[in-house]
Motif scaffolding. Structure first.
Motif, PDB file in Angstrom:
ATOM      1  N   GLU A   1      61.126 -22.451  63.391  1.00  0.00           N
ATOM      2  CA  GLU A   1      62.571 -22.237  63.248  1.00  0.00           C
ATOM      3  C   GLU A   1      63.218 -21.641  64.494  1.00  0.00           C
ATOM      4  O   GLU A   1      64.412 -21.347  64.482  1.00  0.00           O
ATOM      5  CB  GLU A   1      62.833 -21.301  62.049  1.00  0.00           C
ATOM      6  CG  GLU A   1      62.396 -21.866  60.709  1.00  0.00           C
ATOM      7  CD  GLU A   1      62.658 -20.903  59.565  1.00  0.00           C
ATOM      8  OE1 GLU A   1      63.216 -19.806  59.832  1.00  0.00           O
ATOM      9  OE2 GLU A   1      62.318 -21.242  58.411  1.00  0.00           O
TER      10      GLU A   1
ATOM     11  N   ASN B   1      65.031 -14.553  63.595  1.00  0.00           N
ATOM     12  CA  ASN B   1      64.724 -15.988  63.670  1.00  0.00           C
ATOM     13  C   ASN B   1      65.947 -16.788  64.108  1.00  0.00           C
ATOM     14  O   ASN B   1      65.870 -17.589  65.045  1.00  0.00           O
ATOM     15  CB  ASN B   1      64.252 -16.502  62.304  1.00  0.00           C
ATOM     16  CG  ASN B   1      62.761 -16.387  62.109  1.00  0.00           C
ATOM     17  OD1 ASN B   1      61.982 -17.115  62.715  1.00  0.00           O
ATOM     18  ND2 ASN B   1      62.362 -15.448  61.274  1.00  0.00           N
TER      19      ASN B   1
ATOM     20  N   LYS C   1      59.130 -17.245  62.294  1.00  0.00           N
ATOM     21  CA  LYS C   1      58.685 -18.590  61.927  1.00  0.00           C
ATOM     22  C   LYS C   1      58.886 -19.496  63.142  1.00  0.00           C
ATOM     23  O   LYS C   1      60.010 -19.886  63.461  1.00  0.00           O
ATOM     24  CB  LYS C   1      59.491 -19.098  60.728  1.00  0.00           C
ATOM     25  CG  LYS C   1      59.347 -18.229  59.488  1.00  0.00           C
ATOM     26  CD  LYS C   1      60.221 -18.719  58.343  1.00  0.00           C
ATOM     27  CE  LYS C   1      60.090 -17.815  57.130  1.00  0.00           C
ATOM     28  NZ  LYS C   1      60.956 -18.249  56.009  1.00  0.00           N
TER      29      LYS C   1
END
Length: 335
Positions: free
Chosen positions: A55, A137, A52
């Protein structure tokens, strides 16, 4: 504080991500002549994880503009994970691979796993815990936000893959010191016991052609006088040796080698992205690339500390962030 030197029989060992990523990129550079679909079928054997982007905590572009050629620098996080699926567990080996086409270098930058860093939503903790808390992430976010980096891609390998990866290349050459023999043999014996292998012990110091189990044992050593600092040097030595071995794989063997290796990888990279990286490395002139190693935090800017009964490596966060950025984006060695 002295660490317990006893070798446990069934531990989750410290792992190291190796040159599998680099080997894959190099091999795919050659494989591109076979056509997109051949490459795509091979790449698809890797386990894919979507990141993501919002993020990842990528450093602000305004801060990067102080480095004139920062857009030519590609950074990829390499994680060695202490689990058998590469999607959970702590990242006990943390290396940033930098493709620096401006200076024609491949930089392998290790980050100390015990570094006391700020992990988003979790507060201050050891750097290697970020992967366990939030996977790739959060691990990438922690590297980017603490050290001023722009990483958006990663490759992870679990410890069980290491011997297979090394053996697929026919082993590598490593220099074993006298003070390392005791510990490497303890680890070799342990690996043989767990995996049912019969790798020989090391009896003399010097240059040895080691197999996968021996290379894994070497990368685990942390009880010599240099402790965890020297262990990161050993990890980079294995990574460099594998990179150099990959450069010399006969073209006729690329298909078999890459098809075998890619199954051990977890990554967010797709076929198109890997082909772009392959093209970038190819444009640097494979045999002319300098492989350079560095470790952060550097001596003089860090020290061990006990906090709430736990050992951490504390460091000068401001100075280290500047040193990391100058090294990766401006090829300036830390002082």
């Amino acid at each position: 504080m002295k660490e317990d030197k006893k070798i446990k029989k069934l531990p989750k060992w410290i792992k190291i991500v190796l040159g599998i990523f680099l080997a894959i990129i190099l091999a795919i550079a050659a494989l591109s002549t076979y056509g997109y679909y051949t490459v795509n079928n091979i790449v698809n054997k890797a386990e894919k994880i979507e990141l993501k982007e919002e993020e990842l905590g990528v450093v602000d572009e305004e801060e990067l503009k102080q480095y004139d050629d920062y857009t030519e620098i590609v950074n990829i996080a390499l994680f060695g994970i202490d689990s058998t699926d590469s999607t959970s567990g702590r990242s006990d080996s943390i290396i940033v691979a930098t493709l620096d086409s401006i200076h024609n270098k491949l930089k392998l930058t290790s980050f100390m796993r015990d570094s006391y860093v700020n992990i988003s939503s979790y507060g201050y903790d050891k750097l290697n815990h970020a992967y366990a808390y939030g996977g790739a992430n959060l691990a990438i976010n922690t590297l980017n936000t603490n050290f001023g980096l722009n990483i958006t891609d990663f490759v992870a390998v679990d410890f069980a893959s290491l011997p297979k990866i090394i053996d697929s290349f026919g082993g590598i050459d490593l220099t074993i010191r006298e003070d390392e023999i005791q510990y490497i043999n303890q680890y070799i014996s342990n690996i043989n016991s767990i995996d049912g292998t019969n790798s020989p012990l090391i009896t003399t110091p010097g240059v040895h052609h080691v197999d996968g189990a021996q290379a894994l044992a070497y990368s685990r050593i942390r009880y010599t006088s240099g402790g965890d600092f020297e262990r990161t040097e050993r990890q980079r030595a294995v990574l460099t040796a594998l990179f150099n071995k990959a450069l010399n794989v006969p073209a006729t063997e690329y298909l078999d080698v890459i098809s075998n290796l890619v199954q051990y990888v977890t990554t967010n990279l797709d076929t198109n992205e890997i082909l772009k990286l392959a093209t970038k490395i190819g444009s640097m002139g494979l045999n002319g690339v300098t492989v350079e190693q560095q470790r952060f935090p550097i001596d003089g800017y860090c020290e061990g500390a006990m906090i709430d009964g736990v050992y951490y490596l504390t460091f000068d966060a401001t100075a280290t962030r500047t040193q990391v950025m100058n090294y990766i984006f401006n090829d300036q060695l830390p002082q």
